[in-house]
Enzyme design. Structure first.
Site, PDB file in Angstrom:
ATOM      1  N   PRO A   1      25.356  58.077  17.160  1.00 44.56           N
ATOM      2  CA  PRO A   1      26.538  58.949  17.213  1.00 44.56           C
ATOM      3  C   PRO A   1      27.830  58.156  17.381  1.00 44.56           C
ATOM      4  O   PRO A   1      27.864  57.144  18.094  1.00 44.56           O
ATOM      5  CB  PRO A   1      26.279  59.813  18.452  1.00 44.56           C
TER       6      PRO A   1
ATOM      7  N   ARG B   1      43.719  60.402   9.251  1.00 42.91           N
ATOM      8  CA  ARG B   1      42.760  61.454   8.913  1.00 42.91           C
ATOM      9  C   ARG B   1      43.379  62.664   8.197  1.00 42.91           C
ATOM     10  O   ARG B   1      42.805  63.152   7.220  1.00 42.91           O
ATOM     11  CB  ARG B   1      41.966  61.915  10.150  1.00 42.91           C
TER      12      ARG B   1
ATOM     13  N   CYS C   1      57.234  56.534   4.438  1.00 45.34           N
ATOM     14  CA  CYS C   1      57.872  56.972   3.201  1.00 45.34           C
ATOM     15  C   CYS C   1      56.864  57.470   2.172  1.00 45.34           C
ATOM     16  O   CYS C   1      56.713  56.874   1.092  1.00 45.34           O
ATOM     17  CB  CYS C   1      58.704  55.828   2.632  1.00 45.34           C
ATOM     18  N   GLU C   2      56.132  58.490   2.526  1.00 44.31           N
ATOM     19  CA  GLU C   2      55.202  59.144   1.606  1.00 44.31           C
ATOM     20  C   GLU C   2      55.108  60.605   2.011  1.00 44.31           C
ATOM     21  O   GLU C   2      55.027  60.903   3.208  1.00 44.31           O
ATOM     22  CB  GLU C   2      53.788  58.550   1.715  1.00 44.31           C
TER      23      GLU C   2
ATOM     24  N   TYR D   1      37.803  57.433  14.900  1.00 45.89           N
ATOM     25  CA  TYR D   1      38.413  57.235  13.582  1.00 45.89           C
ATOM     26  C   TYR D   1      39.934  57.427  13.635  1.00 45.89           C
ATOM     27  O   TYR D   1      40.543  57.879  12.668  1.00 45.89           O
ATOM     28  CB  TYR D   1      37.759  58.139  12.520  1.00 45.89           C
TER      29      TYR D   1
HETATM   30  N1  LLP Z   1      25.685  55.725  11.208  1.00 48.52           N
HETATM   31  C1  LLP Z   1      26.134  55.387   9.995  1.00 48.52           C
HETATM   32  C2  LLP Z   1      25.271  54.594   9.119  1.00 48.52           C
HETATM   33  C3  LLP Z   1      27.403  55.790   9.567  1.00 48.52           C
HETATM   34  O1  LLP Z   1      27.831  55.463   8.359  1.00 48.52           O
HETATM   35  C4  LLP Z   1      28.228  56.565  10.434  1.00 48.52           C
HETATM   36  C5  LLP Z   1      29.568  56.982  10.034  1.00 48.52           C
HETATM   37  C6  LLP Z   1      27.728  56.868  11.720  1.00 48.52           C
HETATM   38  C7  LLP Z   1      26.451  56.456  12.057  1.00 48.52           C
HETATM   39  C8  LLP Z   1      28.523  57.643  12.718  1.00 48.52           C
HETATM   40  O2  LLP Z   1      28.742  58.933  12.283  1.00 48.52           O
HETATM   41  P1  LLP Z   1      29.451  59.992  13.270  1.00 48.52           P
HETATM   42  O3  LLP Z   1      28.490  60.266  14.403  1.00 48.52           O
HETATM   43  O4  LLP Z   1      30.703  59.395  13.745  1.00 48.52           O
HETATM   44  O5  LLP Z   1      29.670  61.174  12.420  1.00 48.52           O
HETATM   45  N2  LLP Z   1      36.481  57.977   8.880  1.00 48.52           N
HETATM   46  C9  LLP Z   1      35.799  59.247   8.725  1.00 48.52           C
HETATM   47  C10 LLP Z   1      34.361  59.199   9.203  1.00 48.52           C
HETATM   48  C11 LLP Z   1      33.532  58.130   8.519  1.00 48.52           C
HETATM   49  C12 LLP Z   1      32.103  58.087   8.975  1.00 48.52           C
HETATM   50  C13 LLP Z   1      31.399  56.902   8.432  1.00 48.52           C
HETATM   51  N3  LLP Z   1      30.065  56.727   8.886  1.00 48.52           N
HETATM   52  C14 LLP Z   1      36.595  60.331   9.462  1.00 48.52           C
HETATM   53  O6  LLP Z   1      37.643  60.030  10.042  1.00 48.52           O
HETATM   54  O7  LLP Z   1      36.199  61.504   9.429  1.00 48.52           O
END
Ligand code: LLP
Length: 420
Positions: free
Chosen positions: A277, A315, A345-346, A374
């Site tokens: 997580p 985001r 500036c966007e 993130y």
């Molecule tokens: N494991 C793997 C292999 C992953 O690629 C990810 C996230 C996670 C675990 C963790 O996932 P989570 O529990 O955080 O959902 N930048 C994007 C989110 C990108 C997620 C990438 N992978 C945002 O701001 O929504």
């Protein structure tokens, strides 16, 4: 409106735990990220509790927020780490996360990174392709090490999340298609210095329903049966990350319900369960505090122009993500409708359109909620804006856990060739 427990209002002033955000702002300046240590701990312990009747290793997804203070908090609670680069291994190790609790994911691990991970002695590689396992085997042989691996399986399941963060459909670049998995394991098992130990799946991020997890785990369970029939000793199932958080009004299943799905689908296989997580540990444990620079009246709308921009929190521009925006000090109860924008500036540098919030004026502080995950990690210095500092609060204490860089340091990172 979801006012988060660890960012309460006291006499109309928003606090982080027991510290007034306005006090931090006076000392640190805006914009800044602010994390609640108690919230992070609570989220971790909720997972621990939910999975307490299953043999589980929690590997926090470092990509969500790699600050050393965050990682140290989790390391002290016993967390492992899911990493996607050598940099993240270094970060996790520096914060005291033992190598044997590190799983290494990512589609493009380089030879240098693989060698480093092998020398550290990580728990397992989550392998994303056949060429990758061949490279790991070659390097492990050279180093006289054994690499424990799981293949990341792409189960072809729709995660019902934003297309940019959905990873488990057959058209996505991630993992080995489930239809090719048995062959991939057969070939990998025949390679020198490779120990096949598990199966890994991660179908996407910000999942708000359990059904996609259920479907993916069901497919994985059948695969484990098949792989065992083929003679592989499968003892680990990495079920990925992905449980979402409430940004607005999403009704997120509890960690208990999520754990129950894992148990129901995978419990009979007697494997160690790894979970990765990220967002659900950090997301609602952090906010971005920003100042209103100007209130500008356009022809059709009013703009609240902030000192935080898309370079600080990408985001909303990148995923059309909703983040609640709240007044740090509620001076009036009157609500007004604004387009809330940054200084970059966007036109894409917009946090919210036609959003109703407390009437605000220049100099007011606002809190952009749910940005512990993130947020800071995706920030850049675009427009030569300094990275926002990060602050951690615990009870009545707070500390800067990453300084705002100086202009000098940023400019001096460049160099001008002497032949210019
Ligand atoms: N494991 C793997 C292999 C992953 O690629 C990810 C996230 C996670 C675990 C963790 O996932 P989570 O529990 O955080 O959902 N930048 C994007 C989110 C990108 C997620 C990438 N992978 C945002 O701001 O929504």
């Amino acid at each position: 409106m979801t006012i988060q427990k660890h960012f309460p209002y006291v006499d109309n002033n928003m606090f982080a735990e027991n510290v007034a955000l306005s006090d931090i702002a006076k000392q640190v300046g805006t914009p800044f990220y602010c994390y609640s240590n108690t919230a992070i701990k609570q989220n971790y312990q909720d997972y621990q509790q939910a999975f307490s009747d299953q043999d589980t290793l929690i590997c926090y997804a470092v990509k969500a927020n790699g600050n050393q203070a965050v990682l140290s908090t989790l390391a002290k609670l016993g967390s492992g780490a899911d990493v996607v680069s050598m940099g993240e291994i270094l970060r996790a190790r520096a914060a005291g996360i033992p190598a044997e609790k590190i799983v290494y994911s990512g589609v493009a691990k380089t030879g240098e990174e693989i060698a480093y991970a092998l020398n550290e002695g990580i728990f397992q590689f989550n392998v994303e392709s056949e060429p990758e396992v061949e490279l790991i085997s070659q390097i492990a042989t050279k180093l006289n090490k054994t690499a424990a691996i799981s293949f990341r399986i792409n189960p072809d399941v729709c995660a019902n999340t934003h297309a940019k963060i959905s990873t488990g459909k057959s058209e996505n670049k991630f993992g080995v298609p489930i239809s090719k998995a048995r062959l991939a394991y057969k070939q990998a098992a025949a390679l020198p210095n490779i120990k096949v130990q598990g199966v890994d799946v991660h179908i996407g991020s910000q999942l708000t329903q359990l059904a996609p997890f259920e479907e993916a785990y069901q497919r994985i369970a059948q695969l484990v049966v098949d792989l065992r029939e083929d003679g592989h000793d499968i003892s680990v199932i990495d079920i990925g990350g992905g449980l979402g958080i409430t940004y607005r009004d999403e009704n997120i299943p509890s960690k208990q319900a999520y754990a129950a799905v894992a148990k129901a689908q995978l419990g009979h296989l007697n494997c160690k369960i790894v979970i990765e997580p990220g967002r659900s540990l950090l997301g609602n444990a952090g906010i971005l505090v920003t100042g209103v620079v100007f209130v500008k009246t356009g022809e059709e709308r009013q703009f609240l122009i902030l000192d935080a921009g898309m370079n600080d929190l990408i985001r909303p521009s990148m995923y059309e993500a909703y983040h609640e925006v709240l007044a740090v000090k509620k001076v009036s109860t009157a609500l007004k409708t604004y387009d809330i924008v940054g200084p970059v500036c966007e036109t894409g540098d917009t946090f919210a359109k036609a959003r109703q919030i407390n009437e605000s004026t220049s100099g007011d502080l606002l809190a952009i909620m749910s940005c512990g995950a993130y947020g800071a990690v995706m920030a850049s210095t675009y427009n030569t804006r300094m990275l926002a500092p990060e602050v951690m609060v615990k009870g009545s204490e707070f500390a800067i856990v990453r300084q705002r860089p100086t202009y000098e340091a940023v400019i001096n990172a460049d160099s001008v060739p002497n032949w210019l």
